[in-house]
Structures are given as structure tokens and as C-alpha cells.
Motif scaffolding. Sequence first.
Motif, PDB file in Angstrom:
ATOM      1  N   ASP A   1      21.016 -43.580  37.879  1.00 27.99           N
ATOM      2  CA  ASP A   1      21.651 -42.380  38.578  1.00 27.99           C
ATOM      3  C   ASP A   1      20.627 -42.212  39.576  1.00 27.99           C
ATOM      4  O   ASP A   1      20.656 -42.213  41.160  1.00 27.99           O
ATOM      5  CB  ASP A   1      21.680 -41.346  38.104  1.00 27.99           C
TER       6      ASP A   1
ATOM      7  N   ASP B   1      22.587 -37.800  38.653  1.00 30.55           N
ATOM      8  CA  ASP B   1      21.210 -36.987  38.173  1.00 30.55           C
ATOM      9  C   ASP B   1      20.189 -37.374  39.505  1.00 30.55           C
ATOM     10  O   ASP B   1      19.996 -38.226  39.686  1.00 30.55           O
ATOM     11  CB  ASP B   1      20.707 -37.436  36.847  1.00 30.55           C
TER      12      ASP B   1
ATOM     13  N   GLY C   1      16.990 -35.803  34.498  1.00 28.74           N
ATOM     14  CA  GLY C   1      17.361 -36.239  33.270  1.00 28.74           C
ATOM     15  C   GLY C   1      17.090 -37.467  32.801  1.00 28.74           C
ATOM     16  O   GLY C   1      17.955 -37.962  31.968  1.00 28.74           O
ATOM     17  N   TRP C   2      16.180 -38.272  33.576  1.00 26.06           N
ATOM     18  CA  TRP C   2      15.912 -39.407  33.187  1.00 26.06           C
ATOM     19  C   TRP C   2      14.341 -39.454  32.546  1.00 26.06           C
ATOM     20  O   TRP C   2      13.625 -38.982  33.326  1.00 26.06           O
ATOM     21  CB  TRP C   2      15.977 -40.559  34.400  1.00 26.06           C
TER      22      TRP C   2
ATOM     23  N   PRO D   1      18.330 -42.394  30.106  1.00 28.25           N
ATOM     24  CA  PRO D   1      18.723 -41.178  30.460  1.00 28.25           C
ATOM     25  C   PRO D   1      18.687 -40.237  29.186  1.00 28.25           C
ATOM     26  O   PRO D   1      18.737 -40.489  28.037  1.00 28.25           O
ATOM     27  CB  PRO D   1      20.339 -41.373  30.720  1.00 28.25           C
TER      28      PRO D   1
ATOM     29  N   HIS E   1      26.934 -39.471  30.702  1.00 31.62           N
ATOM     30  CA  HIS E   1      28.250 -38.967  31.630  1.00 31.62           C
ATOM     31  C   HIS E   1      29.297 -39.246  30.567  1.00 31.62           C
ATOM     32  O   HIS E   1      29.197 -40.086  29.814  1.00 31.62           O
ATOM     33  CB  HIS E   1      28.434 -39.583  32.832  1.00 31.62           C
TER      34      HIS E   1
END
Length: 315
Positions: free
Chosen positions: A152, A170, A174-175, A271, A275
Amino acid sequence: MQKPSVLIVGAGIAGIACAQALHRAGVSARVIDRGHKPGGRMASRTVNGRTVDLGAAYFTAEPGSGFADVVAGWVGHELARPWTDTIAVAGPDGIQRSSTGPMRYAAPGGLRGLVVDLARGIDVEQGVTVEQVAAGEVDGQRYDTVVLAMPDPQARRLLDAASTLREKLDDGSGWGPSIAIVLEWASREWAPFHAAFVNDSPDLSSLADDGDRRGDAAPVLVAHTSAALALKHLDDPDGAIVPVVDAVRRLLSLKDAPVQSFAYRWTFARPTAQHAEPFLLDDGIAVCGDAWGERSSVATAWASGDALGQAIAAR
């Protein structure tokens, strides 16, 4: 009429799976990637004359799935092999127990070779850098659909600032990062194990016996750092080697230090949240990868790219 055209940016397994699905449907697709070879995070590098897996440690395949059929083909051609269904669980001071789960597969020639095999018959161009992506357009060149097969944060950076899709991706918070550390000893000094998840360690998240998974018994281990240690050394990956060596020697009770080491940085290793959808497709732009599905894995990345390719073809 002009044939529909699709440009896929990213030659990891998600991008190649998307291209294969389009190819089967008769849709023209071209894949470009800034790296030198296909693979993405299924990366293999030659370290001290030997191929070592630096990204994914292994992969699994749900029986009856489309990916299981792909894996069966790899196994039949001896590109992949069943490796183990048992993974060790360790703490900072040693292996505590083992956990049995699905069969993990490995690749004797390195995981990158599996992506190369999947890319046969696909138009793939390496060493191409993309600057900006807008609806149906990449750096001024028009396409019916542009696929961003990448994490992302990387996809978000390429999108035009006015794109409404940016907010669906993101921004990087969030990674988690990781640094892969390849460690080679003069001989195998550790008790047999395949791979280990390492809990409660400030420095390690996982450890794999690369000689065991590759099947050549080389005295090589591959450690992946914790996100916390990686964050400290993103600008200096080699700085993570010393604390990782200390952690690995303590975990496996090793007397000697490794004779050689190598570090490779993954800024967006995996991640921390997924999703719910299998891919994003809107306004001539699509995104796919291992963040699009139930859990981050090689199988999820393939399924995301395959499903996206079918959806684009159906349009």
C-alpha cells in the motif's frame, strides 16, 4: 477495435498472477518492475556463491485452491518441494516447543525462481521506474487499466495527489519493516530444526535453517529482525548484524560466531492489518497483493492478483 491494454507495475507473485489471469482471458498485459529480476518479496540473492531466500521463508497452499494447482505444477517440475509441517516456537533464550500446522513448501533453487517460472509467456520488463500514476495513465502513457501490485505505501506514493484512491491505502503506519540477516557458519553446530517463530525478543522475529529448507545442508541461517530493531537500522542495515548474531547464538547455544554475514532491508515487510476485499479496482486503477485477503502470505498474494486479473478481464 484496439485491444484493451493493462499495465501492471510490480513483478512479484501478485503482479505475475494478475498478468497470467489476463493472458488466459486474451487480454493484453505488460508487466514492469524497477528491480533486476521478477520476485518481489519472494526474493532470492546469491550470497557468497550460494542462492539464499531473503524474503518469504516458505509458502503454504490450501488444498483444492487455485494456488494449490500452481504449487502442484511446481512440485511436479521439481521447482518446489514439501518442506515441513512443523515449526519451532522460541523465546529469547531458546526453542521452547514445536507447533504442527499446514505443509510448508520451499524451493531448492530459491523462491524467486517460482515467480520467474510463473512469468513464462508474459511480457515483463525489468529496471523500469515509475514516477506517477493517474486514472488509466502512467507517466503520460495511456492504458485501459493500471495495476499496482505492491505494498500500500508504495502504491500510495505513485498515485496523483488528487486521487481519491489514496485514502483507501495505508500510508505506511500499518506496515512493519524487517531486515533479513544471512549468517554462514564454518559447519552446522546447531541441533536440528526447520524454522522458528521467536517471541518476546527485542531483536528477532523468526529464524530459518536455509540449508535445511533448500535441501543442501549448507550451514546457513536466515534471521528476520523484529520491527523495532529494523526501525533503528533502516538507514544502516548492517548495523543490525551484531545484535542479531548475539540473539541467534544465545537462542541456539552456539559457541562460535558466523564466518560471514549479509543484511538486506525490507522497509515494508508485511502488513499489520488486512483489507477485507481481495483487491482494489476503481477508475482505471487497481491494487493487489498480500495485504488483500484473510492473512498476509504468498498464497494470498497469488489469489489477490489472480482474482484481480479475472475481474479486469470480465470488464
